[in-house]
Design an enzyme around this catalytic site. Structure first.
Site, PDB file in Angstrom:
ATOM      1  N   ASP A 167       7.698   9.105 -13.667  1.00  0.00           N
ATOM      2  CA  ASP A 167       7.833   8.836 -12.229  1.00  0.00           C
ATOM      3  C   ASP A 167       8.724   7.618 -11.985  1.00  0.00           C
ATOM      4  O   ASP A 167       8.419   6.767 -11.159  1.00  0.00           O
ATOM      5  CB  ASP A 167       6.442   8.621 -11.610  1.00  0.00           C
ATOM      6  CG  ASP A 167       6.485   8.659 -10.087  1.00  0.00           C
ATOM      7  OD1 ASP A 167       7.446   9.236  -9.534  1.00  0.00           O
ATOM      8  OD2 ASP A 167       5.572   8.097  -9.459  1.00  0.00           O
ATOM      9  N   THR A 221      -3.472   0.868  -3.426  1.00  0.00           N
ATOM     10  CA  THR A 221      -3.214  -0.385  -2.747  1.00  0.00           C
ATOM     11  C   THR A 221      -3.122  -1.497  -3.781  1.00  0.00           C
ATOM     12  O   THR A 221      -3.889  -1.514  -4.734  1.00  0.00           O
ATOM     13  CB  THR A 221      -4.364  -0.685  -1.777  1.00  0.00           C
ATOM     14  OG1 THR A 221      -4.659   0.510  -1.070  1.00  0.00           O
ATOM     15  CG2 THR A 221      -3.984  -1.753  -0.800  1.00  0.00           C
ATOM     16  N   SER A 233       0.853  -1.161   0.000  1.00  0.00           N
ATOM     17  CA  SER A 233       0.000   0.000   0.000  1.00  0.00           C
ATOM     18  C   SER A 233       0.899   1.224   0.000  1.00  0.00           C
ATOM     19  O   SER A 233       1.906   1.259   0.702  1.00  0.00           O
ATOM     20  CB  SER A 233      -0.876  -0.048   1.253  1.00  0.00           C
ATOM     21  OG  SER A 233      -1.435   1.207   1.489  1.00  0.00           O
ATOM     22  N   GLY A 234       0.586   2.167  -0.837  1.00  0.00           N
ATOM     23  CA  GLY A 234       1.449   3.342  -0.909  1.00  0.00           C
ATOM     24  C   GLY A 234       0.644   4.561  -1.304  1.00  0.00           C
ATOM     25  O   GLY A 234      -0.586   4.559  -1.239  1.00  0.00           O
TER      26      GLY A 234
END
Lengths: 814, 194
Positions: free
Chosen positions: A203, A95, A90-91
């Protein structure tokens, strides 16, 4: 226990507890009388006493803590058509769950994105548009996206489930430059493919990069950055103040952003090259390229600072650093202009480094020309305590298992008949480049293990590890040994050890059973395994081995028809149990294949064998089972797709992986024989017997091949060898009968043969017998056996027509 | 005051007034509240989860019950129910872990010393649960004592109040039960032996 007895037990316990220990015995004599059982129970409870170390004295706060970390209400629920099985992570973005897709019957990863406006239609349509563009990327170095969509306001992405490590975790292990550069090259290729289609990642960071267990680099989350930063409507990717104050969303990423990204200018594919450069810098130095206590420090560093060359850089690392510095140019026009260029430069440096390494005698056991063969020998018990003998095989097996996913290493199966432990001999005979020799001694509750990796041709010790632990920690001790050796092989060993048990008793049974199984004592193995799965019903390894043992018992030589049917049923049940418990356990698939083979269900047999080979591509047994499912020999009379080329390919592949695999040799010889290629069959048999001189099945295969070739005198000798080697069983009786026939003692031989034929399935033996009669000129006898074989399996007709040995017979009988 | 707060307080009063069905409803509410608390705590993404099982139970109590409106007995009753829920949550989780222990993390877990300890504790937890189920069939009260002491962290006195017995009795039974549990879980006779 009945209430009365329960009450008495407590009373006695409390009364005895009040007494001093030396008075308790007399007290219990008095009160328990002849009730030995009750007395033993009280004494057992008293013996436990009150030393304050009870499990129940410690509230489960540690467990609650861990539960909080991993608990998730979605686990176990349905999401769309997917069944969510567990939480992976989870970040800031959302999730990730492991889930099962029942429609395509595969395990997948589902990422649920965290968006604040899940019900906003423009947000949703933008998400779908972007995610689909990213999902269209199809490249081995890019995470494969299966499905994107929105369910109840939650945007989600379904992708392949990766097993391995994130680059974040990999960096922490400080791998050597030569090790990680190939991953970096893979990442560049993935990036190049995406850039070709106009997709920019925006990213890239260690958390978004991954290395799978089989060594492939994967780029994750393409296009997500753009979707999630939707509040910047234009091409400007300026992190807004809002996101800067949400540290979990931005901070991790910040250190890998390009100067143009940070300063809010427009970005193109070259921003990814900067970010990748920052990641590679961290690989080199173990430190982030741009660090700082506050966001403003990091931003300043990105805009102004030049990365410092790591002080301890060797030649290769220095070469890579020059490339990294070129990625980290502030001005995009000064950087590498494409990921492809970077890949090419990295390859050049890497190729130079591997050449250099072969010159200075690599200390790691990797060979430039292909994988190394390694054998783990049974460990030696330094204290001659028989009851610990089972550890010998158990330690060797667990180490073999722990090393099995390491690249460039082929593990040769352990077989109990392997008498040779001499490194030179191992090298000469089997081409084993390395062997692992271990010793152990158990003193009381302490277990000391010493393991050495030895290069066989030079007999030098390359790695030596010594570990001591409490015996009750055996399982973690084994993990530790495997991990250290895996490290010695210069690879992470992220392999989970599936099918493990938490019950030491069950594990002990399993290990004993494994030795018995390898020794061919399947009944005894079954006995121990039945106990093991009672002790731990979730022990997938034990179920798989149980299924395997049952399946072996279904062989015609081992049991009668009725018992076979029962064993088949038990084998299938156990194999399914193992596969259900652990879908990634290749042993379970092997057991399934064996069970289906016994049931003559060729499609399922083949499917299970194929699955096993996918789960463990270096597993010789899987290829043997696959090969057998295609091979040309008539067997039990059932029809199947026969494909000689495939059969040979799989069997030879199995033998490349494990040159001493008797079963594979045997299968290959028979396959060639029944493909009417007797000359090649004899070659294969000779080669097999050179490696495995005492293998009775191979001796017999060679004997019947000689019969087929009409080399009767040699055949007779070979049959005599079979009859001598074996002490019981159908094969030996058949060989004796064959000798009689070959010597012209037709009557006695015939009678013996009838007795043999009355037992068990016989297609092969019918044909072998017919061959002998043909050579002896007894065409009438040959005819009856040929007919019996052809009735049982129509495939025999073709064989009889093709085989030169039958030519005279066919002419004579028309 | 929130809805569930109202509801729990009312249910506790109903229970105090002799309504046995209130307990079942309480179980449902408390279970979901504990789960919710656990989840919320996870979403906070706190690296240092210092929250303990017993703290979680207390937090649930503070949130769910208007303390001025219920007596001490009711508090203990609430904690007893929370203990049952806690047991269910943790044991369910332990069993799920067990069935999924072949997942990708198994190795990592095994290599980390701290986590090995925790892994053993999860296993021990399922064994404890089995033993408690067995114990409850012979002697319900002893099983409840363990539940209250272990899962909700109640003191001897609080346990005594919850079960309407004297602290001395709880002390005695606690001593016996600990020995019995340990023998059942670890000793011969309880599990299949050689």
């Amino acid at each position: 226990m009945n209430p009365d007895r329960w009450q008495r037990l407590q009373l006695l316990f409390h009364d005895a507890l009040k007494l001093t220990p030396n008075k308790r015995s007399t007290f219990l004599d008095d009160r328990c009388g002849t009730d030995v059982e009750l007395r033993r129970e009280v004494e057992a409870l008293l013996a436990i006493g009150n030393d304050g170390t009870d499990f129940v004295e410690m509230p489960p706060s540690d467990l609650a803590r861990e539960f909080l970390r991993t608990a998730d209400p979605r686990v176990g629920t349905q999401f769309g058509r997917y069944q969510i099985e567990s939480l992976i992570g989870s970040g800031g973005m959302g999730t990730v769950y492991r889930a099962y897709d029942p429609r395509l019957r595969r395990t997948v990863a589902i990422k649920l994105l965290r968006v604040s406006d899940g019900n906003d239609e423009t947000v949703i349509s933008r998400f779908e548009q972007e995610a689909r563009a990213a999902a269209a990327l199809n490249h081995p170095n890019i995470l494969a996206v299966h499905d994107v969509g929105v369910q109840d306001g939650h945007p989600y992405i379904v992708s392949e489930l990766l097993e391995g490590v994130s680059v974040r975790a990999l960096i922490q292990t400080r791998p050597r430059t030569e090790t990680w550069v190939p991953y970096a090259i893979g990442m560049c290729r993935g990036l190049a493919a995406a850039h070709d289609r106009g997709v920019v990642h925006r990213d890239l960071k260690p958390e978004n990069l991954f290395v799978t267990r089989d060594g492939h680099a994967k780029i994750l989350d393409f296009g997500l950055a753009k979707i999630l930063r939707r509040d910047t409507a234009s091409h400007v990717d300026l992190p807004t103040n809002r996101s800067l104050t949400a540290p979990h969303v931005m901070m991790g990423t910040l250190g890998y952003m390009s100067p143009e990204q940070i300063s809010g200018q427009s970005v193109d594919h070259r921003t990814d090259l900067f970010s990748l450069g920052a990641v590679l810098y961290e690989f080199l130095s173990g430190q982030p390229a741009f660090a700082g206590e506050h966001a403003s420090d990091i931003i300043a560093a990105i805009l102004k600072d030049q990365p410092i060359e790591p002080p301890d850089a060797d030649d290769v690392s220095a070469g890579v650093f020059r490339l990294v510095r070129h990625c980290l140019e502030k001005d995009p026009t000064q950087r590498f202009q494409s990921a492809r260029d970077l890949a090419f430069s990295l390859e050049t440096v890497h190729a130079g480094s591997t050449r250099q390494r072969t010159h200075r005698q690599a200390r790691v056991p990797l060979e430039a020309d292909g994988p190394s063969r390694v054998i783990v020998l049974p460990f030696e018990n330094l204290i001659s305590n028989e009851s610990d003998g089972w550890l010998s095989g158990a330690l060797a097996d667990s180490l073999t298992f722990g090393l099995r996913t390491i690249e460039h290493v082929i593990l040769v199966n352990r077989q109990p008949s392997d008498a040779t432990t001499n490194p030179h001999q191992l090298f000469e005979t089997f081409g084993v480049r390395y062997c692992v020799k271990g010793t152990y001694q158990r003193v009381g509750d302490d277990l000391k293990v010493l393991v050495r990796l030895i290069q066989t041709d030079t007999d030098t010790i390359i790695v030596q590890e010594s570990l001591t632990d409490r015996f009750s920690n055996l399982l973690s001790l084994e993990d530790a040994i495997a991990a250290r050796f895996a490290a010695a092989f210069e690879r992470l060993a992220p392999a989970p050890n599936p099918g493990r048990t938490s019950s030491l008793a069950a594990y002990k049974r399993f290990s004993q059973a494994k030795d018995l199984h390898l020794a061919g004592r399947y009944q005894d193995a079954v006995h121990h395994l039945q106990i093991a799965v009672r002790q731990d019903p979730d022990y997938a390894d034990a179920w798989a081995l149980l299924a395997n043992s049952y399946a072996r018992l279904t062989s015609p030589a081992a049991s009668d028809d009725q018992a076979r049917a029962e064993f088949q049923r038990l084998a299938l049940t156990a194999a399914h149990r193992a596969a259900d418990l652990d879908g990634s356990l290749y042993e379970a698939q092997i057991a399934l294949a064996l069970a289906y083979r016994g049931m003559e269900d060729v499609d399922r047999w083949r499917a299970a064998a194929l699955k096993a080979s996918e789960l463990n591509p270096r597993l010789a047994e899987a290829y043997v089972l696959l090969g057998q499912s295609y091979f040309a020999a008539p067997a039990w009379g059932f029809t199947r797709h026969r494909d000689g080329e495939l059969a040979q390919m799989y069997l030879r592949k199995a033998l490349r992986l494990d040159p001493r695999f008797g079963l594979a040799h045997n299968a290959l010889v028979h396959h060639l024989r029944w493909a009417a290629r007797a000359d090649e069959a004899l070659q294969a048999a000779d080669e097999a017997i050179r490696v495995l001189p005492d293998h009775t099945d191979l001796l017999r295969a060679r004997a019947v091949t000689l019969v087929q070739l009409g080399r009767l005198r040699e055949a007779e000798e070979a049959c005599a060898r079979v009859a001598n080697e074996m002490t019981h069983g159908v094969l030996e009786e058949w060989a004796s009968a064959a000798i009689d026939l070959l010597r012209g003692q037709l009557e006695r031989g015939g009678a013996r043969l009838e007795a043999v034929m009355a037992r068990g399935p016989r297609v092969l033996r019918e044909l072998d017998t017919a061959l002998i009669y043909c050579h002896m000129g007894s065409f009438a006898d040959a005819a009856s056996h040929v007919r019996a074989a052809c009735d049982a399996d129509a495939a025999c007709v073709r064989f009889v027509e093709q085989c030169p040995a039958f030519a005279d017979f066919l002419r004579a009988s028309g | 005051m929130t809805d569930s707060n109202h509801q729990v307080t009312r249910l506790l009063k109903d229970w105090a007034a002799g309504d046995a069905t209130a307990t079942d409803q309480l179980l449902t509410v408390v279970y979901s509240e504990l789960h919710r608390l656990a989840r919320r705590s996870m979403n906070r993404e706190r690296r240092d989860h210092t929250l303990q099982a017993t703290a979680l139970v207390n937090e649930a109590y503070m949130r769910l019950v208007a303390q001025r409106d219920v007596d001490w007995q009711s508090r203990v009753h609430f904690l007893a129910i929370a203990a049952q829920c806690m047991r269910r949550i943790l044991v369910d989780h332990a069993r799920t872990r067990r069935s999924q222990k072949r997942g990708g993390d198994a190795r990592r877990v095994a290599l980390d010393d701290d986590l090995v300890v925790t892994e053993d504790r999860w296993t021990a937890l399922t064994h404890l649960d089995d033993a408690l189920t067995e114990l409850a069939q012979v002697d319900e009260r002893k099983a409840r004592i363990v539940e209250l002491r272990f899962f909700a962290g109640l003191s001897i006195e609080e346990t005594a109040a919850a079960l309407h017995v004297s602290p001395g009795t709880v002390m005695r039974e606690w001593t016996f039960t600990k020995a019995w549990l340990r023998r059942t879980i670890e000793g011969p006779g309880a599990r299949v032996t050689e």
